[in-house]
Structure formats: structure tokens, C-alpha cells
Write a protein that holds these residues in place. Structure first.
Motif, PDB file in Angstrom:
ATOM      1  N   GLU A 604       0.836  -1.204   0.000  1.00 50.94           N
ATOM      2  CA  GLU A 604       0.000   0.000   0.000  1.00 50.94           C
ATOM      3  C   GLU A 604       0.869   1.251   0.000  1.00 50.94           C
ATOM      4  OE1 GLU A 604      -3.871   2.048   0.552  1.00 50.94           O
ATOM      5  OE2 GLU A 604      -3.179   0.138  -0.273  1.00 50.94           O
ATOM      6  N   PHE A 605       1.957   1.198   0.724  1.00 48.24           N
ATOM      7  CA  PHE A 605       2.881   2.331   0.787  1.00 48.24           C
ATOM      8  C   PHE A 605       3.453   2.623  -0.604  1.00 48.24           C
ATOM      9  CE2 PHE A 605       7.102   4.211   1.587  1.00 48.24           C
ATOM     10  CZ  PHE A 605       6.775   5.236   2.463  1.00 48.24           C
ATOM     11  N   VAL A 606       3.873   1.577  -1.305  1.00 51.28           N
ATOM     12  CA  VAL A 606       4.405   1.738  -2.658  1.00 51.28           C
ATOM     13  C   VAL A 606       3.327   2.294  -3.590  1.00 51.28           C
ATOM     14  CG1 VAL A 606       5.227   0.474  -4.692  1.00 51.28           C
ATOM     15  CG2 VAL A 606       6.228   0.026  -2.441  1.00 51.28           C
ATOM     16  N   ALA A 607       2.105   1.806  -3.436  1.00 55.16           N
ATOM     17  CA  ALA A 607       1.011   2.309  -4.272  1.00 55.16           C
ATOM     18  C   ALA A 607       0.776   3.794  -4.027  1.00 55.16           C
ATOM     19  CB  ALA A 607      -0.255   1.509  -4.007  1.00 55.16           C
ATOM     20  N   ARG A 608       0.848   4.203  -2.759  1.00 59.17           N
ATOM     21  CA  ARG A 608       0.689   5.627  -2.451  1.00 59.17           C
ATOM     22  C   ARG A 608       1.813   6.447  -3.075  1.00 59.17           C
ATOM     23  NH1 ARG A 608      -2.358   7.533   2.778  1.00 59.17           N
ATOM     24  NH2 ARG A 608      -3.572   5.690   3.331  1.00 59.17           N
ATOM     25  N   LEU A 609       3.035   5.976  -2.934  1.00 58.65           N
ATOM     26  CA  LEU A 609       4.165   6.695  -3.520  1.00 58.65           C
ATOM     27  C   LEU A 609       4.005   6.808  -5.027  1.00 58.65           C
ATOM     28  CD1 LEU A 609       7.340   5.401  -1.622  1.00 58.65           C
ATOM     29  CD2 LEU A 609       6.595   7.774  -1.809  1.00 58.65           C
ATOM     30  N   ASP A 610       3.606   5.723  -5.675  1.00 58.53           N
ATOM     31  CA  ASP A 610       3.415   5.771  -7.119  1.00 58.53           C
ATOM     32  C   ASP A 610       2.345   6.798  -7.494  1.00 58.53           C
ATOM     33  OD1 ASP A 610       5.317   3.858  -7.657  1.00 58.53           O
ATOM     34  OD2 ASP A 610       3.887   2.194  -7.835  1.00 58.53           O
ATOM     35  N   PHE A 611       1.222   6.769  -6.778  1.00 61.26           N
ATOM     36  CA  PHE A 611       0.149   7.728  -7.071  1.00 61.26           C
ATOM     37  C   PHE A 611       0.640   9.153  -6.857  1.00 61.26           C
ATOM     38  CE2 PHE A 611      -3.532  10.328  -6.061  1.00 61.26           C
ATOM     39  CZ  PHE A 611      -4.410   9.977  -7.071  1.00 61.26           C
ATOM     40  N   PHE A 612       1.360   9.371  -5.778  1.00 61.75           N
ATOM     41  CA  PHE A 612       1.880  10.702  -5.464  1.00 61.75           C
ATOM     42  C   PHE A 612       2.759  11.229  -6.589  1.00 61.75           C
ATOM     43  CE2 PHE A 612       5.528  13.025  -3.507  1.00 61.75           C
ATOM     44  CZ  PHE A 612       4.855  14.178  -3.142  1.00 61.75           C
ATOM     45  N   HIS A 613       3.686  10.397  -7.082  1.00 61.36           N
ATOM     46  CA  HIS A 613       4.626  10.855  -8.097  1.00 61.36           C
ATOM     47  C   HIS A 613       4.015  10.916  -9.490  1.00 61.36           C
ATOM     48  CE1 HIS A 613       8.337  11.298  -5.820  1.00 61.36           C
ATOM     49  NE2 HIS A 613       8.006  10.224  -5.134  1.00 61.36           N
ATOM     50  N   GLU A 614       2.947  10.187  -9.728  1.00 57.12           N
ATOM     51  CA  GLU A 614       2.396  10.104 -11.081  1.00 57.12           C
ATOM     52  C   GLU A 614       1.129  10.930 -11.281  1.00 57.12           C
ATOM     53  OE1 GLU A 614       1.949   5.910 -11.630  1.00 57.12           O
ATOM     54  OE2 GLU A 614       4.118   5.535 -11.470  1.00 57.12           O
ATOM     55  N   SER A 615       0.571  11.479 -10.204  1.00 56.99           N
ATOM     56  CA  SER A 615      -0.705  12.191 -10.290  1.00 56.99           C
ATOM     57  C   SER A 615      -0.554  13.693 -10.444  1.00 56.99           C
ATOM     58  CB  SER A 615      -1.526  11.920  -9.028  1.00 56.99           C
ATOM     59  OG  SER A 615      -0.835  12.422  -7.882  1.00 56.99           O
ATOM     60  N   GLY A 616       0.669  14.198 -10.315  1.00 61.18           N
ATOM     61  CA  GLY A 616       0.877  15.640 -10.322  1.00 61.18           C
ATOM     62  C   GLY A 616       0.914  16.248  -8.945  1.00 61.18           C
ATOM     63  N   LEU A 617       0.771  15.425  -7.903  1.00 60.01           N
ATOM     64  CA  LEU A 617       0.820  15.934  -6.531  1.00 60.01           C
ATOM     65  C   LEU A 617       2.241  16.284  -6.105  1.00 60.01           C
ATOM     66  CD1 LEU A 617      -1.663  13.433  -4.865  1.00 60.01           C
ATOM     67  CD2 LEU A 617      -1.926  15.925  -4.847  1.00 60.01           C
ATOM     68  N   ALA A 618       3.217  15.574  -6.634  1.00 64.48           N
ATOM     69  CA  ALA A 618       4.607  15.769  -6.221  1.00 64.48           C
ATOM     70  C   ALA A 618       5.153  17.074  -6.793  1.00 64.48           C
ATOM     71  CB  ALA A 618       5.463  14.595  -6.675  1.00 64.48           C
ATOM     72  N   ASP A 619       5.733  17.882  -5.946  1.00 66.70           N
ATOM     73  CA  ASP A 619       6.388  19.120  -6.373  1.00 66.70           C
ATOM     74  C   ASP A 619       7.887  18.894  -6.329  1.00 66.70           C
ATOM     75  OD1 ASP A 619       7.315  21.623  -6.928  1.00 66.70           O
ATOM     76  OD2 ASP A 619       6.463  22.593  -5.156  1.00 66.70           O
ATOM     77  N   ILE A 620       8.454  18.449  -7.439  1.00 64.53           N
ATOM     78  CA  ILE A 620       9.878  18.128  -7.476  1.00 64.53           C
ATOM     79  C   ILE A 620      10.727  19.390  -7.358  1.00 64.53           C
ATOM     80  CG2 ILE A 620      10.121  18.256  -9.983  1.00 64.53           C
ATOM     81  CD1 ILE A 620      11.748  15.697  -7.547  1.00 64.53           C
TER      82      ILE A 620
END
Length: 784
Positions: A604-620
Motif C-alpha cells: 500500500e505504501f508503494v502504491a501511495r508513492l506511485d500515485f503521489f509521483h504520477e498524479s501531479g501531486l509531487a512538487d519536485i
């Protein structure tokens, strides 16, 4: 024998190539010079106080930008990569040829004097900057520690019959924050002395700055002062205030010269934060002969940069030039700030080093200072000592500091992290008793003004074990926001206090602060959902604000993300700082194991990280995202960390002038890039570097103190970067299965060899429970 001879010739050739390699040829100071990178692109020494560059009227936070805005002057003090208001840029000078050599036809006002330039004319290398103005004046500059030397060539300059070079000095700074200022012009030699009181760009109070400007290359024709758009030669001294109703009065001094025989006027600028006399002394000591010293100073600056970059060597066969430039330029930018102001601190007398422009530790603790700990430990030790000397003389460790002023605190007391990081990595020369007093002071005592030092809400922190939403805090005053992010950061800060306490044998303190480091869990609302544009993300359980009485408040988990409105101290203050609940759910640096469990387990943690980085939520483009790129390690999927970083580099971090995704923040973005390309990313305050696949076939670092060389080598290196997943590893020739390594790797000079392939799921390397990085809840990681 022929084979042996051939082999020997090959060895000698390899040594010759290595000896001829010059990392400066791969440093491009213009990376990040537009698109909000705000880097300083001009001439400077490592950590130097004098920083010379052209100032523009566009993206001028770092002075210059390749945005084709107009050049308004050349100034000799800057910060690099900062956000918010432009910083420093005091007392700009501007060369002109005035029409008909009539002074009142010169351009004085900052709105009137911008001159165009072409990007093709810009040359920026370590210790040197040059640009050709559209009016034909060619400007070159270089720098020493406390002085800058400009070479203005008027040979190709155009004007309406004007022939006498005119040099203007403006009593201003980039932000136009000047409160008052004085200028004095020597009519005999044209020397201009000036001082003024200015405001820091991200802090409280004010500071004084001093400058001493001399000229060489031609005889002085006339001198004087100017106010607004008029000038006179009879008056040589001027004092100016902010102006009526805060109207900004523009003013300064000037000198004109007979046409120089070779077209060149040299301008020497000494800077100081102590006095005008010291500014002049700095200039005279460091640049004794302005008309002869330019080449010598530039060469010395280049030598200083080569020495600072010399611990690192790279075998970059197959890697493109752009990637190499990205790497070496990142290293270079980490040494722009903090700036060494030793001898330039008028606030207290001390024999300790004084560094300034910690802008801010909230940005820099994550990667920049850990990188300096490896490649320049002597400088990092001096910086820590400077922080402690500030505590000794002002009563508090800074979390941010610039221009002799206290900068705004963005989250926790992050000098605590630097001190713990220095302690566990055995930096020398530091008074650890003083250091412990300083970090305990942060943990136990609330200052009256916690907006720029220490921590706020400590009564609540100790009583209810979190920072409450809309806390009733009568002991101190600050921006009463960021309750979620402050709770997470205070937890991490207390973990760092516990680390130092354990190392110093203070067992009871270590137990107390380690217990406090678990407070972050008290803001986790297990039934909180997150919805984006009316669609449930499918994930349940997020941090939420909580009132003092234990009832829940609410902040949309996507608020303050890249999908919503930016949140800062002054713009849209919220319960998370400059990032969302989505991002902060992954920020538990000291206990990621508990975070993984709380968020539903590894998958579940990996799924959250993937969603975070792929959804536009992540501010690199902002520092809180750094660790999220590598958090896959804590769920037993280190290959996915490598996958993420190999996307962000070069997609968001590259060698173009817009090659940074956000403010460089004094080298924070540069350090993230360097560690990521190196293949070892730090979790600061812990003896932990997370292993990923480097971008080069091998990288070696010679420790400046132990003189031992550590090497990371990639077997099956693939320059197309399809084979990026670690299949197995050896450390000093023996199998190594852990996904992390300690600082002893650098100190003792070890060799880490990584064999890579194209399949992440097939690899078992780094995935077992015993191979995960340590967390405080599942390991005795406080054991030194």
C-alpha cells in the motif's frame, strides 16, 4: 615484452588523460539562470563574500538571469538560488557613454537605464563572468574573497558623440529596501565610498553594508553626486533617507574619465559589513593593482574551484556531456553558500568562524550540508561552529540567517539536524557540550519570537504531544499555522537531540527525546480520505490538524500541492508548509518503518508513492519531495527509487538554462542532483545513505581528511539507462545485500560494486527485512 610495453603505455596514457581532465570545463553557472532557478551566475570564490555579476530588471533574485531582461547595473554581493524577495545586490555600478558627454543626459533612474544584451555574449565560468551590452560596452568581472574587479571596455561603445566613460554608483539594492545611505566621492582620484542600511530579503531587522570603489585605466575627468534624474559636480557628499511617505529617492555618486587609450576602465569594488574603511582595506589587500591583477585573480579563483572539486573523479564513458555538466555544476553550486563572513561580523567579537546566508536550513539540511560533510568536511565543521557561536552570542541556533539578520523559521529547529549529522559523522573541532546545550535549548525553551528562532507551542508539545490546530500559545509569538508539518518536524528534531544525547552518554535524555520523536503519529486520522476533482483517490488515512482538546480539524490532503494553491508563511498559510498532506505523509525520516505500517504496509505504501509521483501531486521543485523519491527503500523496493530518480534526472534536472525545477535554494537542488547521480542519498542525522544506481560507470571520492578513496562502480553499465536495477552488490569484494550504507564508506575508502539489469521485480537485492534501512522503532540505531 611487446605486450607489457603496450600495457605500460596504456597506463601512462590513462594517467595523462586523468591529469588533463579539468572539471571546470563541465561547470555551467548558467544552469538554472531562468525559469525560477534564481542561481547566482557570476564570479565568486567557494563560499566567497564578494559575488560579482550583472543585475537585470527581470528574474533578478540572484542578480542575473538569461531571460533577456535589461541590465541595470553590476553589483558585488549576492545570494544564490533563493526565493522570495531579491537578496543583496547593494551599490550597483553602471558604465555609460552619455550623449555629448553632458551629465544631465546620462541615465540615472533604474527605470531608464536598463541596457539590452544577447545571451550569446554571456560567458560564465567559475570565477569569471562576461557580457556585452547592446550599447557596445563589454563587461568582464572576477572576484576575491571580499572584492570584485570589473573590466569595462568602451572600444565598441556607441553614443551620440559621447566619448568620456561615465561610471554611476546607485545607493540601492536589488530589492530597493534601502532605509538610508551615504556616499562620498573623491574628486582627485574618483574613489567612491558608500554605506547604507538595508533590509534582509527573508528575515527580521536590518543590516549595514559598505563599499569602496576605485578606478584605473584613465584620468579622472569629473566627479559628483546625483539625485533622481539630475546630477551635479559641485557637491561630493550626500546622505539620503527612504524618502517622504516612503517614496524611494534614487541617488548616488559618479565619476567621468578621459577616453582611455585602450578603451578599458578597471573598477575595483571592496565590500564589507563592518565599515567603509574595511571595504577599502579589503580591496587594497586583495587587488593591489587593478589594472594588472585581472588575469591573476581569475586564475586564482579557478585554482580555488579546482581544489574544491578535486575530491571527486568520474568515469563518464558513454554518459552525455549534458549529464556531466548537470553533475559538476550541481557540485559547484553547493559551495556558493553559506558565505564565509569571518572578520565581517560587527555584531560580536569572536575567534570562531562566522558564516552567513544559511538560506535556509529547512532547505539545506536534506542534501547540501550532508554533501559538504563528504567533500569538504573542514568547511562543514566551520559552518557548524558558526551556528554554535551564533547560539552562544544570540541565545538561539538559527534556522535561517542572511545579511547578519535572523531569517524566518519555516518548520522545525533544523540546526539540530546539522549538529546530529555532524556528530554521527565525526566532524572535528566542534564543542559537543555547547552543541548539546544548544539543541536542548531548542527542544525545551520557547523564545518570545519563535517566528525566527527556536520552536513555538512547546507547552502543548509536551502536554498533548503534538502541535494543536489554532494553538493557544501565550508564551511566544509566531505564525500560528503549519501544525501538521511542525509536528512532523519537531518529532524529527527531537530524534536528532536523542541521537546526540545517546552518544554523549545521557541515557535519560536519550529516552525522553526518543519518546517525543514518536509524536508525529498523533495527527494521523485513519479514516481520512482524499478526493481529487470529485474522484476518490482510493487511499484512506492521512495526517490532519487536531485541536488542543483532541477533536479533529480539516485540511484537504491535496491543499498546498502542485494541484492546488501554494502555501507559504505569508501566502495562504496552512497546516502544512510549502507542501501538502500527501507529501508530508512520507516525511518521517527517523522512523519510516512505522510510517510504512501506518499507511497500510509495504504494498500500500508503494502504491501511495506511485500515485503521489504520477498524479501531479509531487512538487519536485521543492525540498520536502527529496526523501519521497527514495522512500521506496523503506518498503523493500529500492529499484523503484532508482526508477524515480532516473526519470527526474534529466526530465526536471538538466543542463539547460531552465534546468532546475525550482529555486536552487543555496545549492539544495544541486546537492539533490549530485547525490542522486552518485547513487548514494543521505537521510541526515543518521548514519545512512540509500543506495541507488549511479548515472556513471564509476565515481570516486577521495576523503579530504583521511585521504582514502571510496568508489562506486557499475557492472553492466548501460549508457542508454535501460539497465538501471541493481541485481546484486559487493562491498570490498564481498557480497552486500543491504540497500543502504554508512558514512564509513567515505571515511575508510571502500569500494561498492553494483551489478545492474533491466528487471526490477526479478531482483531480490535490498528487499528482505534485514536489508532495509534502519528506523528508530525497529533498530537500536541510537547505538553509536
Amino acid at each position: 615484452m611487446r605486450v607489457a610495453k603496450s600495457w605500460m603505455l596504456g597506463v601512462f596514457a590513462a594517467h595523462r588523460v586523468a591529469a588533463e581532465f579539468d572539471p571546470l570545463t563541465l561547470v555551467d553557472p548558467l544552469i538554472g539562470s531562468t525559469n525560477g532557478g534564481n542561481v547566482f551566475s557570476g564570479a565568486s570564490l567557494p563560499y566567497g563574500m564578494a559575488k560579482a555579476v550583472a543585475d537585470v530588471n527581470g528574474q533578478n533574485t540572484g542578480g542575473f538571469a538569461t531571460d533577456l531582461s535589461g541590465i541595470t547595473g553590476f553589483s558585488s554581493m549576492h545570494d544564490s538560488g533563493t526565493g522570495g524577495n531579491p537578496s543583496l545586490g547593494n551599490f550597483p555600478i553602471l558604465p555609460q557613454l552619455c550623449p555629448n558627454d553632458v551629465i544631465d543626459e546620462c541615465k540615472f533612474l533604474i527605470t531608464d537605464r536598463p541596457v539590452n544584451y544577447s545571451n550569446e555574449s554571456v560567458v560564465a565560468t567559475p570565477g569569471y563572468f562576461a557580457v556585452s551590452l547592446a550599447n557596445g560596452i563589454h563587461a568582464e568581472m572576477t572576484a576575491t574573497e571580499h572584492a570584485a574587479l570589473y573590466k569595462f571596455n568602451f572600444s565598441a561603445a556607441t553614443s551620440d558623440t559621447g566619448s568620456k566613460p561615465f561610471m554611476l554608483l546607485d545607493l540601492t539594492d536589488l530589492w530597493q529596501s534601502r532605509q538610508n545611505a551615504s556616499v562620498s566621492v573623491n574628486e582627485a582620484n574618483g574613489q567612491i565610498r558608500a554605506n547604507g542600511t538595508f533590509l534582509p530579503s527573508f528575515g527580521a531587522g536590518s543590516y549595514q553594508s559598505f563599499v569602496c570603489v576605485d578606478f584605473a585605466g584613465s584620468k579622472v575627468n569629473d566627479t559628483g553626486i546625483w539625485v533622481n534624474n539630475r546630477a551635479g559636480t559641485e557637491v561630493k557628499d550626500l546622505f539620503v533617507t527612504r524618502g517622504f511617505n516612503l517614496w524611494y529617492t534614487q541617488a548616488g555618486g559618479f565619476a567621468t574619465f578621459e577616453p582611455p587609450s585602450n578603451g578599458v576602465i578597471y573598477t575595483r569594488v571592496g565590500v564589507s559589513l563592518v565599515s567603509t574603511e574595511q571595504a577599502c582595506q579589503n580591496a587594497e589587500k586583495e587587488i593591489p593593482e587593478p589594472s594588472k591583477d585581472f588575469g591573476r585573480i581569475q586564475t586564482a579563483a579557478e585554482h580555488a574551484w579546482r581544489e574544491k572539486l578535486s575530491p571527486i573523479s568520474v568515469k563518464a564513458d558513454g554518459a552525455g556531456k549534458g549529464l556531466q555538466q548537470t553533475f559538476w555544476s550541481g557540485v559547484y553550486r553547493t559551495m556558493m553558500s553559506p558565505q564565509n563572513y569571518t572578520g565581517e561580523n560587527p555584531l560580536w567579537n569572536s575567534t570562531e568562524p562566522y558564516f552567513d546566508s544559511y538560506y535556509c536550513l529547512w532547505d539545506a539540511f536534506r542534501a547540501q550540508h550532508p554533501l559538504l560533510t563528504i567533500i569538504d568536511p573542514a568547511a562543514q565543521s566551520q559552518m557548524v561552529r558558526s551556528l554554535l557561536d551564533t547560539y552562544k552570542n544570540e541565545g538561539w541556533l538559527p534556522d535561517c540567517r542572511m545579511s547578519l539578520c535572523k531569517g524566518w523559521t519555516q518548520g522545525g529547529s533544523n540546526a539540530d539536524v546539522l549538529i546530529a549529522d555532524a556528530y554521527i559523522k565525526n566532524l572535528t573541532g566542534i564543542d559537543w557540550d555547547l552543541a548539546y546545550d544548544a539543541i536542548v535549548n531548542d527542544a525545551e525553551n520557547e523564545p518570545l519570537e519563535w517566528s525566527y528562532q527556536g520552536r513555538g507551542g512547546l507547552d502543548s508539545w509536551k502536554k498533548v504531544n503534538y502541535i494543536p490546530y489554532l494553538d493557544f500559545d501565550w508564551k511566544g509569538f509566531g505564525t500560528n499555522s503549519r501544525s501538521i508539518s511542525r509536528t512532523l518536524e519537531y518529532s524529527y528534531n527531537d530524534f536528532n537531540v536523542a541521537t546526540v544525547a545517546k552518544g554523549l552518554g545521557k541515557e535519560d535524555d536519550a529516552t525522553k527525546y526518543l519518546s517525543r520523536s514518536t509524536n508525529w503519529q498523533n495527527l494521523f486520522k485513519k479514516d481520512q480520505k482524499s478526493i481529487i476533482n470529485g474522484t476518490d483517490t482510493g487511499f484512506t488515512g492521512f495526517f490532519q490538524p487536531k485541536y488542543h482538546n483532541g477533536t479533529w480539524g480539516y485540511q484537504d490532503p491535496i491543499a498546498c500541492s502542485s494541484l492546488a494553491t501554494f502555501c507559504s508563511l505569508t501566502s495562504n498559510p496552512s497546516e502544512t508548509f510549502e507542501s501538502s498532506v500527501w507529501e508530508y505523509q512520507f516525511f518521517v525520516p527517523h522512523d519510516m518503518s512505522s510510517a510504512v505500517k501506518l499507511l497500510g504496509g509495504a504494498d500500500e505504501f508503494v502504491a501511495r508513492l506511485d500515485f503521489f509521483h504520477e498524479s501531479g501531486l509531487a512538487d519536485i521543485g521543492n525540498e520536502p519531495v527529496f526523501l519521497t523519491v527514495y522512500d521506496y527503500h523503506y518498503a523493500g523496493r529500492p529499484g523503484l527509487s532508482t526508477k524515480r530518480v532516473h526519470y527526474y534526472i534529466p526530465h526536471s534536472f538538466n543542463s539547460t538554462e531552465s534546468g532546475l525545477p525550482g529555486n536552487d535554494d543555496s545549492g539544495a537542488m544541486g546537492a539533490f542532483t549530485v547525490f542522486s547521480m552518485l547513487g548514494l542519498f543521505p537521510n541526515p542525522g543518521q548514519n545512512v545513505y540509500l543506495i541507488s544506481t549511479p548515472f556513471f560507470e564509476s565515481i570516486s571520492i577521495k576523503h579530504p581528511e583521511t585521504q582514502k578513496t571510496s568508489t562506486i562502480r557499475v557492472t553492466n553499465f548501460d549508457p542508454s539507462y535501460n539497465n538501471i536495477y541493481i541485481q546484486n552488490a559487493t562491498l570490498n569484494g564481498k557480497p552486500y545485500t543491504k540497500s543502504w550504507i554508512g558514512h564509513e564508506f567515505f571515511v575508510d575508502g571502500m569500494t561498492l560494486e553494483l551489478t545492474v539489469g533491466d528487471n526490477e521485480t526479478a531482483s531480490t537485492w535490498g528487499k528482505s527485512a534485514d536489508d532495509l534501512p534502519p528506523s528508530s522503532s525497529v533498530s537500536s540505531m541510537l547505538a553509536m
